[in-house]
Motif scaffolding. Structure first.
Motif, PDB file in Angstrom:
ATOM      1  N   ASP A 260      24.401  11.973  13.505  1.00 22.14           N
ATOM      2  CA  ASP A 260      25.558  12.730  13.237  1.00 22.14           C
ATOM      3  C   ASP A 260      26.659  12.241  11.673  1.00 22.14           C
ATOM      4  OD1 ASP A 260      28.066  14.578  14.181  1.00 22.14           O
ATOM      5  OD2 ASP A 260      28.707  13.308  15.473  1.00 22.14           O
ATOM      6  N   GLY A 261      26.987  13.594  11.137  1.00 22.49           N
ATOM      7  CA  GLY A 261      27.780  13.069   9.778  1.00 22.49           C
ATOM      8  C   GLY A 261      27.461  14.224   9.447  1.00 22.49           C
ATOM      9  N   ASN A 262      26.354  14.988   8.931  1.00 23.63           N
ATOM     10  CA  ASN A 262      26.786  16.274   8.432  1.00 23.63           C
ATOM     11  C   ASN A 262      26.726  17.346   9.474  1.00 23.63           C
ATOM     12  OD1 ASN A 262      25.819  18.359   7.779  1.00 23.63           O
ATOM     13  ND2 ASN A 262      25.208  17.472   5.729  1.00 23.63           N
ATOM     14  N   ARG A 263      28.225  17.949   9.369  1.00 25.87           N
ATOM     15  CA  ARG A 263      28.154  18.674  10.868  1.00 25.87           C
ATOM     16  C   ARG A 263      27.857  20.143  11.130  1.00 25.87           C
ATOM     17  NH1 ARG A 263      34.591  19.560  11.241  1.00 25.87           N
ATOM     18  NH2 ARG A 263      34.864  17.157  11.735  1.00 25.87           N
ATOM     19  N   LEU A 264      26.906  20.836   9.539  1.00 17.54           N
ATOM     20  CA  LEU A 264      26.032  21.873   9.520  1.00 17.54           C
ATOM     21  C   LEU A 264      24.610  21.110  10.098  1.00 17.54           C
ATOM     22  CD1 LEU A 264      25.555  24.404   8.944  1.00 17.54           C
ATOM     23  CD2 LEU A 264      25.034  23.664   6.462  1.00 17.54           C
ATOM     24  N   GLN A 265      24.152  20.474   9.801  1.00 16.80           N
ATOM     25  CA  GLN A 265      22.628  19.989  10.189  1.00 16.80           C
ATOM     26  C   GLN A 265      22.477  19.598  12.000  1.00 16.80           C
ATOM     27  OE1 GLN A 265      21.556  16.594   6.947  1.00 16.80           O
ATOM     28  NE2 GLN A 265      20.179  18.306   6.433  1.00 16.80           N
ATOM     29  N   HIS A 266      23.507  19.058  11.670  1.00 13.14           N
ATOM     30  CA  HIS A 266      23.965  18.679  13.391  1.00 13.14           C
ATOM     31  C   HIS A 266      24.076  19.940  14.039  1.00 13.14           C
ATOM     32  CE1 HIS A 266      24.453  15.043  16.236  1.00 13.14           C
ATOM     33  NE2 HIS A 266      25.775  16.456  16.930  1.00 13.14           N
ATOM     34  N   PHE A 267      24.577  20.606  13.417  1.00  8.86           N
ATOM     35  CA  PHE A 267      24.816  21.795  14.707  1.00  8.86           C
ATOM     36  C   PHE A 267      23.331  22.531  14.459  1.00  8.86           C
ATOM     37  CE2 PHE A 267      25.725  26.487  14.756  1.00  8.86           C
ATOM     38  CZ  PHE A 267      26.468  26.681  16.119  1.00  8.86           C
ATOM     39  N   THR A 270      21.382  20.269  16.882  1.00  5.27           N
ATOM     40  CA  THR A 270      21.154  19.867  18.487  1.00  5.27           C
ATOM     41  C   THR A 270      21.676  20.788  18.912  1.00  5.27           C
ATOM     42  OG1 THR A 270      23.746  19.347  18.148  1.00  5.27           O
ATOM     43  CG2 THR A 270      21.841  17.471  18.108  1.00  5.27           C
ATOM     44  N   LYS A 271      22.588  22.146  18.415  1.00  2.00           N
ATOM     45  CA  LYS A 271      23.005  23.506  18.603  1.00  2.00           C
ATOM     46  C   LYS A 271      22.106  24.092  18.797  1.00  2.00           C
ATOM     47  CE  LYS A 271      26.980  21.129  20.174  1.00  2.00           C
ATOM     48  NZ  LYS A 271      27.018  20.445  21.691  1.00  2.00           N
ATOM     49  N   LEU A 272      21.768  24.987  17.671  1.00  3.28           N
ATOM     50  CA  LEU A 272      20.479  26.109  17.393  1.00  3.28           C
ATOM     51  C   LEU A 272      19.565  25.622  17.715  1.00  3.28           C
ATOM     52  CD1 LEU A 272      22.388  27.348  14.670  1.00  3.28           C
ATOM     53  CD2 LEU A 272      22.853  28.504  16.745  1.00  3.28           C
ATOM     54  N   LYS A 273      19.061  24.474  17.608  1.00  7.14           N
ATOM     55  CA  LYS A 273      17.809  24.015  17.738  1.00  7.14           C
ATOM     56  C   LYS A 273      16.401  24.236  17.182  1.00  7.14           C
ATOM     57  CE  LYS A 273      18.486  22.536  22.121  1.00  7.14           C
ATOM     58  NZ  LYS A 273      19.918  22.806  22.634  1.00  7.14           N
ATOM     59  N   VAL A 274      17.135  25.117  15.588  1.00 10.55           N
ATOM     60  CA  VAL A 274      16.082  25.272  14.532  1.00 10.55           C
ATOM     61  C   VAL A 274      15.344  24.416  13.897  1.00 10.55           C
ATOM     62  CG1 VAL A 274      17.446  26.998  14.909  1.00 10.55           C
ATOM     63  CG2 VAL A 274      18.085  25.590  13.241  1.00 10.55           C
ATOM     64  N   GLN A 275      15.777  22.434  13.841  1.00 16.13           N
ATOM     65  CA  GLN A 275      15.408  22.041  13.551  1.00 16.13           C
ATOM     66  C   GLN A 275      14.886  20.834  14.600  1.00 16.13           C
ATOM     67  OE1 GLN A 275      16.893  20.070   9.992  1.00 16.13           O
ATOM     68  NE2 GLN A 275      18.749  20.751  10.543  1.00 16.13           N
ATOM     69  N   GLY A 276      14.066  20.120  13.890  1.00 14.05           N
ATOM     70  CA  GLY A 276      13.679  19.076  14.542  1.00 14.05           C
ATOM     71  C   GLY A 276      13.952  17.668  15.374  1.00 14.05           C
ATOM     72  N   GLY A 277      15.182  18.014  15.252  1.00 12.44           N
ATOM     73  CA  GLY A 277      16.390  16.879  14.724  1.00 12.44           C
ATOM     74  C   GLY A 277      17.212  17.295  14.058  1.00 12.44           C
ATOM     75  N   SER A 278      18.882  16.338  13.722  1.00 10.05           N
ATOM     76  CA  SER A 278      19.334  16.486  12.354  1.00 10.05           C
ATOM     77  C   SER A 278      19.182  14.635  11.321  1.00 10.05           C
ATOM     78  CB  SER A 278      20.975  15.955  12.893  1.00 10.05           C
ATOM     79  OG  SER A 278      21.543  15.832  12.225  1.00 10.05           O
ATOM     80  N   PRO A 279      18.271  15.220  11.167  1.00 10.79           N
ATOM     81  CA  PRO A 279      17.697  14.133   9.689  1.00 10.79           C
ATOM     82  C   PRO A 279      18.978  13.391   8.861  1.00 10.79           C
ATOM     83  CG  PRO A 279      17.347  16.029   8.623  1.00 10.79           C
ATOM     84  CD  PRO A 279      18.644  17.028   9.745  1.00 10.79           C
ATOM     85  N   ILE A 280      20.028  13.045   9.229  1.00 12.84           N
ATOM     86  CA  ILE A 280      20.918  12.601   9.045  1.00 12.84           C
ATOM     87  C   ILE A 280      20.656  11.539   8.032  1.00 12.84           C
ATOM     88  CG2 ILE A 280      23.570  12.407   8.728  1.00 12.84           C
ATOM     89  CD1 ILE A 280      23.983  14.355  10.408  1.00 12.84           C
ATOM     90  N   ALA A 281      20.371  10.482   9.184  1.00 16.34           N
ATOM     91  CA  ALA A 281      20.223   9.077   8.791  1.00 16.34           C
ATOM     92  C   ALA A 281      19.321   8.439   8.141  1.00 16.34           C
ATOM     93  CB  ALA A 281      19.553   8.423   9.504  1.00 16.34           C
ATOM     94  N   PRO A 303       9.063  17.944  17.682  1.00 13.50           N
ATOM     95  CA  PRO A 303       8.024  17.664  16.808  1.00 13.50           C
ATOM     96  C   PRO A 303       7.798  19.435  16.220  1.00 13.50           C
ATOM     97  CG  PRO A 303       6.827  18.429  19.166  1.00 13.50           C
ATOM     98  CD  PRO A 303       8.646  17.678  18.615  1.00 13.50           C
ATOM     99  N   MET A 304       9.389  19.787  15.502  1.00 17.48           N
ATOM    100  CA  MET A 304       9.677  20.635  14.081  1.00 17.48           C
ATOM    101  C   MET A 304       9.966  20.527  13.313  1.00 17.48           C
ATOM    102  SD  MET A 304      12.622  22.339  18.265  1.00 17.48           S
ATOM    103  CE  MET A 304      13.094  23.165  16.505  1.00 17.48           C
ATOM    104  N   PHE A 305      10.293  21.613  12.078  1.00 16.21           N
ATOM    105  CA  PHE A 305      10.510  21.618  10.927  1.00 16.21           C
ATOM    106  C   PHE A 305      12.599  21.068  10.945  1.00 16.21           C
ATOM    107  CE2 PHE A 305      14.012  23.690   8.073  1.00 16.21           C
ATOM    108  CZ  PHE A 305      13.434  23.396   7.143  1.00 16.21           C
ATOM    109  N   SER A 306      12.033  20.201   9.983  1.00  9.17           N
ATOM    110  CA  SER A 306      13.460  19.435   9.670  1.00  9.17           C
ATOM    111  C   SER A 306      13.491  19.795   8.045  1.00  9.17           C
ATOM    112  CB  SER A 306      13.565  17.821   9.827  1.00  9.17           C
ATOM    113  OG  SER A 306      13.289  17.618  11.276  1.00  9.17           O
ATOM    114  N   LEU A 307      14.961  19.540   7.567  1.00 11.12           N
ATOM    115  CA  LEU A 307      15.361  19.942   6.141  1.00 11.12           C
ATOM    116  C   LEU A 307      15.392  18.126   6.076  1.00 11.12           C
ATOM    117  CD1 LEU A 307      18.323  22.393   6.397  1.00 11.12           C
ATOM    118  CD2 LEU A 307      15.620  22.259   5.507  1.00 11.12           C
ATOM    119  N   VAL A 308      14.666  17.296   5.324  1.00 11.59           N
ATOM    120  CA  VAL A 308      14.071  16.064   4.399  1.00 11.59           C
ATOM    121  C   VAL A 308      14.677  16.699   3.393  1.00 11.59           C
ATOM    122  CG1 VAL A 308      13.023  14.469   4.659  1.00 11.59           C
ATOM    123  CG2 VAL A 308      13.710  14.845   6.729  1.00 11.59           C
ATOM    124  N   LYS A 309      15.291  15.576   2.313  1.00 15.17           N
ATOM    125  CA  LYS A 309      14.608  15.165   0.598  1.00 15.17           C
ATOM    126  C   LYS A 309      13.830  14.806   0.817  1.00 15.17           C
ATOM    127  CE  LYS A 309      19.478  14.521   0.009  1.00 15.17           C
ATOM    128  NZ  LYS A 309      20.570  13.790  -0.866  1.00 15.17           N
TER     129      LYS A 309
END
Length: 382
Positions: A260-267, A270-281, A303-309
């Motif tokens: 948790d932490g970044n509301r957009l990435q978490h949404f 965890t809600k839209l499930k367009v990422q393989g997880g919330s990569p905030i940490a 096992p999905m795409f994630s917005l990792v830096k």
């Protein structure tokens, strides 16, 4: 038998299921005496893992007594008390032969990445888990080990995943003497990672979370400094200030898919499930570690795409190391530490629930109620 059964996201209950049977000569049937709910079970509970089917029994952390063995089992006998690593592995494929049982190629028809895991969706092989009175253990000569007489059963339970995974996270960080280590997540795996960092020579350990009870446990159990990210406008800036503006030498992501932490990435995760997880940490780890530093990832992601830096990691010259923990490989050293009194794994356990009350256990753990850090499940009649 009674078993926890998945119904839908946020809905589990206890039902009667058939006692599992021997399906292969190298199977064993284990009567479960203790199981646990893991933080990664919550990814299933919250609907984060693909192909989690109704009727599945969760639970990859369990110990028990061997009730029945297949005709080819040689290393176990009926009546043995055993601890079972969460990895299901054949012991003979290319990956197992190289010490990577978590990537076994013969136990999961979907094994493009992970091998087999008890009670962790059909993405991980479709095996029922140990939050039940009985469980089928495939490749019984490869995974389970007899619990030493001197070892407390709840210490043995923590050896099936949480402690080895935390220790493995510290191993992945390639810690050298005097290193500053920051651990993201003060759940059981983060606590064990922080404790393990000291065993590997760390000079300073900082644990980041937002739940005060967990941070207090990090100070008490892991003797770590703590930082509540909810008290800082930018936790990365706070960590840089705390490390002479250079950053930590090592960062460990012990959070994974539901950071948790970044509301957009978490949404989106965890809600839209367009990422393989919330990569905030993980992104915080990339930003807060020094240039040339190392990151160990043991938090579970789908096992999905994630917005990792990734560009930032590349330009900083970081080393990223990650995998599901090869549990059994960690046992010899961890047993030495436990016997020497360097670590008491059961100290992270805060709650115990009867199997009949497992829905309440998931609710309390998921919502972090009553200071819950690690819940244990006790089957009926134990």
């Amino acid at each position: 038998m009674k078993a926890m059964v998945y119904q839908a996201p946020y809905r589990v209950d206890v039902q009667e299921k058939d006692i599992p049977r021997i399906e292969h000569p190298n199977d064993a049937i284990v009567r479960v005496t203790r199981a646990a709910i893991c933080g990664s079970d919550l990814h299933l509970f919250h609907g984060m893992m693909p192909d989690t089917r109704v009727g599945t029994t969760f639970g990859h952390e369990f110990i028990g007594i061997v009730e029945q063995i297949g005709s080819s089992v040689q290393n176990l006998q009926v009546g043995d008390r055993v601890m079972v690593p969460f990895n299901i592995a054949c012991g003979s494929c290319w990956f197992c032969a190289r010490g990577l049982p978590s990537n076994c190629h013969n136990v999961n028809p979907n094994a493009t990445a992970v091998g087999g895991i008890y009670g962790y969706s059909h993405t991980c092989g479709g095996y029922d888990g140990g939050q039940a009175e009985y469980v089928r253990v495939p490749f019984a000569d490869v995974g389970p080990s007899v619990i030493p007489d001197w070892l407390d059963e709840e210490d043995a339970l923590m050896l099936t995943d949480a402690l080895p995974t935390g220790y493995f996270g510290a191993q992945l960080g390639d810690i050298t003497e005097g290193d500053t280590v920051v651990v993201f997540g003060a759940g059981p795996i983060g606590l064990f990672a922080a404790k393990s960092a000291w065993l590997m020579g760390a000079g300073r350990v900082i644990v980041v979370d937002r739940v005060e009870e967990r941070l207090a446990k990090a100070r008490e159990f892991a003797h770590a400094e703590t930082m509540n990210f909810g008290h800082h406008r930018d936790v990365v800036v706070a960590l840089k200030k705390a490390t002479d503006h250079l950053g930590a030498d090592v960062a460990i992501d012990a959070v994974g898919a539901e950071a948790d932490g970044n509301r957009l990435q978490h949404f989106t995760a965890t809600k839209l499930k367009v990422q393989g997880g919330s990569p905030i940490a993980l992104n915080w780890a990339i930003d807060s570690v020094r240039k040339g530093g190392t990151i160990g990832v043991v938090g579970a992601y789908g096992p999905m795409f994630s917005l990792v830096k990734f560009g930032d990691a590349m330009n900083k010259g970081l080393t990223l190391r990650m995998n599901q923990c090869p549990v059994k490989r960690q046992w010899p050293r961890l047993l030495e530490h436990i016997r020497a009194g360097h670590i008491v794994p059961r100290d992270v356990i805060t709650h115990r629930f009867a199997l009949d009350d497992i829905a309440e256990g998931y609710h309390v753990f998921s919502d972090k109620l009553d200071g819950c850090i690690k819940p244990v499940i006790v089957p009926s009649g134990i």
